[in-house]
Design an enzyme around this catalytic site. Structure first.
Site, mmCIF file in Angstrom:
data_model
loop_
_atom_site.group_PDB
_atom_site.id
_atom_site.type_symbol
_atom_site.label_atom_id
_atom_site.label_comp_id
_atom_site.label_asym_id
_atom_site.label_seq_id
_atom_site.Cartn_x
_atom_site.Cartn_y
_atom_site.Cartn_z
ATOM 1 N N LYS A 79 -101.194 -68.172 -70.128
ATOM 2 C CA LYS A 79 -101.725 -69.209 -69.243
ATOM 3 C C LYS A 79 -101.895 -68.600 -67.856
ATOM 4 C CE LYS A 79 -100.748 -74.052 -67.951
ATOM 5 N NZ LYS A 79 -99.797 -75.171 -68.104
ATOM 6 N N SER A 154 -101.912 -79.489 -69.823
ATOM 7 C CA SER A 154 -102.747 -78.620 -69.019
ATOM 8 C C SER A 154 -102.974 -77.242 -69.626
ATOM 9 C CB SER A 154 -102.110 -78.442 -67.634
ATOM 10 O OG SER A 154 -100.876 -77.769 -67.742
ATOM 11 N N SER A 178 -97.319 -80.298 -71.166
ATOM 12 C CA SER A 178 -98.485 -79.402 -71.160
ATOM 13 C C SER A 178 -98.483 -78.299 -72.202
ATOM 14 C CB SER A 178 -98.642 -78.758 -69.786
ATOM 15 O OG SER A 178 -99.302 -79.649 -68.935
HETATM 16 N N1 GLN Z 1 -100.097 -84.072 -67.888
HETATM 17 C C1 GLN Z 1 -98.937 -84.021 -67.053
HETATM 18 C C2 GLN Z 1 -99.355 -83.919 -65.604
HETATM 19 O O1 GLN Z 1 -100.504 -83.979 -65.353
HETATM 20 C C3 GLN Z 1 -98.075 -82.851 -67.441
HETATM 21 C C4 GLN Z 1 -98.606 -81.563 -66.970
HETATM 22 C C5 GLN Z 1 -97.736 -80.392 -67.304
HETATM 23 O O2 GLN Z 1 -96.859 -80.475 -68.154
HETATM 24 N N2 GLN Z 1 -97.963 -79.300 -66.598
HETATM 25 O O3 GLN Z 1 -98.564 -83.786 -64.739
#
Ligand code: GLN
Length: 481
Positions: A79, A154, A178
């Site tokens: 990532k 994400s 995410s």
């Molecule tokens: N979707 C969640 C957010 O937008 C989690 C994102 C994540 O785990 N980085 O914060």
């Protein structure tokens, strides 16, 4: 798992016993990248020259009879919020578009030492804020299983890279879901380990009390092998767990005893609402599969779980507003010149950050400001405590809990972009574990009404990885049967 692909374990074993060459394995993955990456956009950056050099070195070592490291020649994607020395690390933000870190994050160093072939840096929602990878400043990633749908987020690029066969495995980060949610939407395994299980040195911080790094893989055993390779204490991350961690791979490998008789599997009777009927159907099938193999299904309550999402959207933005203060046009990344320093800060941040990142910074700054701190941030911390207490009570009765990972299968592009709250609801089942700091993972468990994959989430207490992986292996076996 797609039968055209080789698992991480198969690749590592084949290279070790001489039946596979690292260069051939890599070229097989590059051929798939060449065929589909322009459509999928899993990567912000490919590092194929370095990858080819690494693969050639592994084959030379093998030919010379030198001992090979555990992940020798395994193609892995990272990532793009993990620092790679001299290689762009953008967080899919204009703010860091050309930033090249002067050091490797600990997970990157460990993968390199284990002989892995890093194929590239994957796309994400800007600074890991989002659930669909639509918030990337460089354009979205498409779901390889249906390119009209999102891959989740994400870590959507990391999930898509594995699902499309561009890499045998990848790493993501999980602050509120995410890793697990994109794993579910792309039909792969995704693990968010216990808070502190994996060092975050060199992970660009989003919300430091929640962020964890973990693997995406085709199989449960692959996830165990990769997690074993990156786990452990790191003096560079004071939140990393100091105790020695047990190896997970032997618990789920080919020779492992996968019996789960007597395993207590918790059903959360007051689980938050919102899961689609086909998702709930697969969850029921998962309970039944484990019960058929001798597990005992027990009812548990986690009443505070329902408030997890609300607490998270105060705590995570509060921490983000502080972590992202460092992008000021001076220390990192882009700068927009202006008449004086204050104007330069403002212009740089307005130009460098996308809308969702700005929204989080504003919510977080508000929640932390004098006069509102107790009412918002302070209260959210109390809810966080209640969630941890409720889970502790549930784990007195159950070894693991099962929930859906995502309320739905992969959704079409644009379906949730106009209303942030509908996007936030994607993580209603994943967020509570981050607040508690516990272990969780998503395992593919069949398909929904639209033919797209559904993931079942296995929750376990802090350092419950061994029992969580055994339950995951049992579910994987059941779905293959
Ligand atoms: N979707 C969640 C957010 O937008 C989690 C994102 C994540 O785990 N980085 O914060």
């Amino acid at each position: 798992m797609n039968s055209n692909y080789k698992s991480l374990v198969q690749i590592a074993a084949g290279i070790k016993d001489g039946s596979l060459k690292a260069v051939d394995v890599l070229e097989e993955h590059i051929a798939r990248i060449d065929a589909r990456e322009s459509e999928i956009h899993a990567f912000n950056k490919l590092t194929l020259d370095d990858a080819r050099a690494n693969a050639a070195r592994i084959d030379a070592d093998a030919a010379a009879g030198r001992p090979l490291s555990p992940l020798a020649g395994v193609p892995i994607a990272l990532k793009d919020n993990m620092c790679t020395r001299g290689v762009e690390t953008t967080c899919s933000s204009k703010m860091l578009a050309n930033w090249k870190p002067p050091y490797d994050g600990t997970v990157v160093r460990k993968l390199n030492e284990a002989g892995a072939t890093i194929v590239g840096k994957t796309n994400l929602d800007e600074f890991a804020m989002g659930s669909s990878t639509e918030n990337s400043a460089f354009g979205p990633t498409r779901n390889p299983l249906d390119t009209s749908r999102v891959p989740g987020g994400s870590s959507g690029g990391s999930a898509a890279a594995v699902a499309a066969g561009f890499a045998a495995a990848s790493l993501g980060s999980d602050t509120g879901g995410s890793i697990r949610q994109p794993a579910a939407l792309c039909g792969v395994v995704g693990v968010k380990p216990t808070y502190g299980y994996v060092s975050r040195y060199g992970l660009v911080a989003f919300a430091s009390s929640l962020d964890q790094i973990g693997p995406f893989t085709h199989t449960v055993e692959d996830a165990a092998v990769l997690l074993d390779a990156i786990a452990g204490h790191d003096p560079m991350d004071s939140t990393s767990i100091p105790e020695a961690l047990p190896a997970l791979a032997p618990l789920v490998g080919a020779d492992a005893d996968l019996k789960i008789e007597g395993l207590r599997v918790g059903r959360i009777t007051d689980m938050p609402e919102g899961a689609a009927p086909d998702v709930l159907e697969r969850l029921e099938a998962a309970f039944k599969a484990l019960a058929d193999r001798g597990a005992e299904i027990v009812d548990v309550q986690v009443p505070a779980m329902t408030y997890g999402l609300t607490a998270y959207y105060l705590i995570a933005p509060a921490e983000a507003s502080s972590n992202l203060a460092r992008y000021d046009g001076v220390r990192y990344g882009m700068r927009v010149e202006a008449a004086d320093t204050n104007a330069m800060y403002g212009a740089t941040r307005a130009e460098g950050f996308g809308e969702e990142v700005e929204r989080r910074i504003m919510i977080g700054t508000y929640a932390l400001s004098a006069g509102y701190y107790d009412a918002y941030y302070g209260k959210a911390l109390k809810v966080r405590r209640l969630i941890a207490d409720d889970f502790a009570k549930a784990y007195a009765k159950a070894d693991v809990l099962l929930t859906p990972t995502s309320p739905t299968t992969a959704f079409p592009f644009g379906a949730k972009t106009s209303d942030p709250l509908t996007m936030y609801l994607c993580d209603v089942f994943t967020i509570p574990t981050n607040l508690a700091g516990h272990a969780a993972m998503s395992v593919p468990f069949g398909n929904g009404a639209d033919g797209l994959p559904i993931g079942v989430q296995i929750l376990a207490p802090a350092l419950g990885e061994p029992v969580m992986f055994r339950a995951a292996a049992a579910l994987e076996k059941a779905v293959q049967a």
